[in-house]
Scaffold this motif. Structure first.
Motif, PDB file in Angstrom:
ATOM      1  N   LYS A 180       9.021  -4.779 -10.364  1.00 53.41           N
ATOM      2  CA  LYS A 180       9.948  -3.859  -9.691  1.00 53.41           C
ATOM      3  C   LYS A 180       9.258  -3.161  -8.514  1.00 53.41           C
ATOM      4  CE  LYS A 180      13.575  -0.830 -11.545  1.00 53.41           C
ATOM      5  NZ  LYS A 180      14.182  -0.561 -10.322  1.00 53.41           N
ATOM      6  N   CYS A 181       9.899  -3.218  -7.369  1.00 50.83           N
ATOM      7  CA  CYS A 181       9.369  -2.533  -6.191  1.00 50.83           C
ATOM      8  C   CYS A 181      10.536  -2.298  -5.231  1.00 50.83           C
ATOM      9  CB  CYS A 181       8.285  -3.372  -5.510  1.00 50.83           C
ATOM     10  SG  CYS A 181       8.843  -4.996  -4.981  1.00 50.83           S
ATOM     11  N   HIS A 182      10.298  -1.635  -4.126  1.00 54.83           N
ATOM     12  CA  HIS A 182      11.367  -1.548  -3.131  1.00 54.83           C
ATOM     13  C   HIS A 182      10.818  -1.701  -1.723  1.00 54.83           C
ATOM     14  CE1 HIS A 182      10.185   2.742  -3.143  1.00 54.83           C
ATOM     15  NE2 HIS A 182      10.685   2.795  -1.918  1.00 54.83           N
ATOM     16  N   LEU A 183      11.681  -2.189  -0.870  1.00 54.69           N
ATOM     17  CA  LEU A 183      11.329  -2.359   0.544  1.00 54.69           C
ATOM     18  C   LEU A 183      11.690  -1.087   1.280  1.00 54.69           C
ATOM     19  CD1 LEU A 183      12.619  -5.883   1.499  1.00 54.69           C
ATOM     20  CD2 LEU A 183      10.445  -4.941   2.240  1.00 54.69           C
ATOM     21  N   MET A 184      10.816  -0.677   2.173  1.00 58.55           N
ATOM     22  CA  MET A 184      11.096   0.571   2.901  1.00 58.55           C
ATOM     23  C   MET A 184      10.385   0.561   4.242  1.00 58.55           C
ATOM     24  SD  MET A 184       8.039   2.430   2.670  1.00 58.55           S
ATOM     25  CE  MET A 184       6.858   1.147   2.867  1.00 58.55           C
ATOM     26  N   MET A 185      10.732   1.576   5.035  1.00 56.50           N
ATOM     27  CA  MET A 185      10.037   1.781   6.309  1.00 56.50           C
ATOM     28  C   MET A 185       9.155   3.013   6.141  1.00 56.50           C
ATOM     29  SD  MET A 185      11.755   2.945   9.857  1.00 56.50           S
ATOM     30  CE  MET A 185      10.855   3.096  11.387  1.00 56.50           C
ATOM     31  N   ALA A 186       7.910   2.935   6.597  1.00 54.47           N
ATOM     32  CA  ALA A 186       7.014   4.095   6.524  1.00 54.47           C
ATOM     33  C   ALA A 186       6.312   4.308   7.858  1.00 54.47           C
ATOM     34  CB  ALA A 186       5.981   3.889   5.420  1.00 54.47           C
ATOM     35  N   VAL A 187       5.921   5.564   8.073  1.00 47.67           N
ATOM     36  CA  VAL A 187       5.257   5.938   9.343  1.00 47.67           C
ATOM     37  C   VAL A 187       4.075   6.859   9.021  1.00 47.67           C
ATOM     38  CG1 VAL A 187       7.439   5.810  10.629  1.00 47.67           C
ATOM     39  CG2 VAL A 187       6.724   7.999   9.665  1.00 47.67           C
ATOM     40  N   PRO A 188       3.142   7.028   9.962  1.00 48.37           N
ATOM     41  CA  PRO A 188       2.041   7.976   9.724  1.00 48.37           C
ATOM     42  C   PRO A 188       2.595   9.388   9.583  1.00 48.37           C
ATOM     43  CG  PRO A 188       1.560   6.543  11.588  1.00 48.37           C
ATOM     44  CD  PRO A 188       2.993   6.307  11.227  1.00 48.37           C
ATOM     45  N   LYS A 189       2.142  10.084   8.562  1.00 44.07           N
ATOM     46  CA  LYS A 189       2.631  11.438   8.259  1.00 44.07           C
ATOM     47  C   LYS A 189       2.457  12.375   9.445  1.00 44.07           C
ATOM     48  CE  LYS A 189       2.306  12.370   3.392  1.00 44.07           C
ATOM     49  NZ  LYS A 189       1.381  12.570   2.328  1.00 44.07           N
ATOM     50  N   ASP A 190       1.300  12.277  10.083  1.00 46.06           N
ATOM     51  CA  ASP A 190       0.990  13.245  11.142  1.00 46.06           C
ATOM     52  C   ASP A 190       1.657  12.911  12.479  1.00 46.06           C
ATOM     53  OD1 ASP A 190      -0.501  11.045  11.700  1.00 46.06           O
ATOM     54  OD2 ASP A 190      -2.460  11.992  11.391  1.00 46.06           O
ATOM     55  N   ALA A 191       2.396  11.795  12.534  1.00 46.62           N
ATOM     56  CA  ALA A 191       3.064  11.481  13.804  1.00 46.62           C
ATOM     57  C   ALA A 191       4.548  11.206  13.562  1.00 46.62           C
ATOM     58  CB  ALA A 191       2.410  10.262  14.447  1.00 46.62           C
ATOM     59  N   LYS A 192       5.058  11.864  12.499  1.00 44.55           N
ATOM     60  CA  LYS A 192       6.444  11.611  12.089  1.00 44.55           C
ATOM     61  C   LYS A 192       7.437  12.156  13.122  1.00 44.55           C
ATOM     62  CE  LYS A 192       9.321  12.778   8.262  1.00 44.55           C
ATOM     63  NZ  LYS A 192       9.370  13.578   7.043  1.00 44.55           N
ATOM     64  N   ARG A 193       8.383  11.313  13.515  1.00 41.98           N
ATOM     65  CA  ARG A 193       9.396  11.760  14.480  1.00 41.98           C
ATOM     66  C   ARG A 193      10.582  12.379  13.734  1.00 41.98           C
ATOM     67  NH1 ARG A 193       9.003   6.724  18.864  1.00 41.98           N
ATOM     68  NH2 ARG A 193       6.728   6.799  18.967  1.00 41.98           N
TER      69      ARG A 193
END
Ligand code: PRP
Length: 221
Positions: free
Chosen positions: A98-111
């Motif tokens: 079990k897992c999921h697909l997602m989009m992730a970004v760097p925490k410190d450059a989050k828009r």
């Protein structure tokens, strides 16, 4: 299909994360073979008594072997199945992996919002699935196909974001990335070649029923 092809049931198993649990589950319904373990380097492992051949393939290639009939059956994650878009039957949700697909970004450059990433670069092992997702949001993106360690992309400036699978969340956390969009859930699936499913219907159907029983009884864990 030759008479020898008809005699055996060929099962494609993916190397990597899903291998051990797939082999354990199949063993519970009597589908096993000597040398079918993670450390073996053998690519074809046969159980002559039960007329089963296991072929051990690179994870992303399982649907290809099954589509072309080089394997009758395969076990593969739904994430790979969605991406590969092969013409195979999906017979059963095996519930593990079990897992999921997602989009992730760097925490410190989050828009501020998702659309602020419009036209930026996305590192991913799943470019087709990612493109479907961004299209559904009306976003055009640039996709950079990587084959592993996707999380490295934004850290070294190769991309602004990633689209990847998350299981425990450890890799995201350890690399200071944050999930900003959910894409889809995934678990391991049993798939079959369309011709094999008709030609070997009784055998495959019995296998599906046996697996279903194991899964429903909770014995799979
Ligand atoms: C997968 C995925 C993530 C990680 C997620 O990689 O691409 O990197 O697992 O798991 P987690 O949420 O439990 O940390 P995998 O280990 O299959 O190796 P890869 O990077 O070589 O694809």
């Amino acid at each position: 299909m030759t008479s020898s092809d008809m005699e055996y049931l060929t099962i494609a198993l993916p190397k990597g994360k899903l291998f051990s649990i797939s082999a354990q589950l199949l063993a519970k319904i009597g589908y096993t073979a000597e040398n079918l373990h993670e450390k073996s380097r053998k690519l074809v492992i046969t159980n002559e008594e039960k007329k089963i051949k296991f072929i051990i393939t690179k994870t992303a290639d399982v649907p290809t072997y099954v589509e072309y009939g080089a394997a009758d059956i395969g076990i593969i994650g739904k994430d790979v199945l969605m991406e590969e878009e092969k013409d195979v039957y999906e017979l059963l949700d095996l519930k593990f992996g079990k897992c999921h697909l997602m989009m992730a970004v760097p925490k410190d450059a989050k828009r501020a919002k998702l659309t602020d990433y419009m036209h930026t670069r996305v590192a991913t092992k799943f470019p087709k699935t990612a493109e479907h997702f961004f299209n559904s949001k009306g976003m055009q993106m640039e996709f950079i196909k990587l084959n592993g360690s996707i999380e490295l992309g934004p850290i070294v400036g190769l991309s602004e974001s990633i689209v990847d699978i998350v299981e425990t969340g450890t890799t995201l956390k350890e690399n200071n990335l944050e999930e900003i969009a959910y894409i889809a859930d995934a678990t391991a699936r049993l798939i079959a070649n369309r011709v094999s499913f008709k030609m070997k219907f009784n055998r495959i159907n019995q296998m599906v029923e046996d697996l279903r029983q194991i899964l429903e009884s909770g014995e799979a864990k």
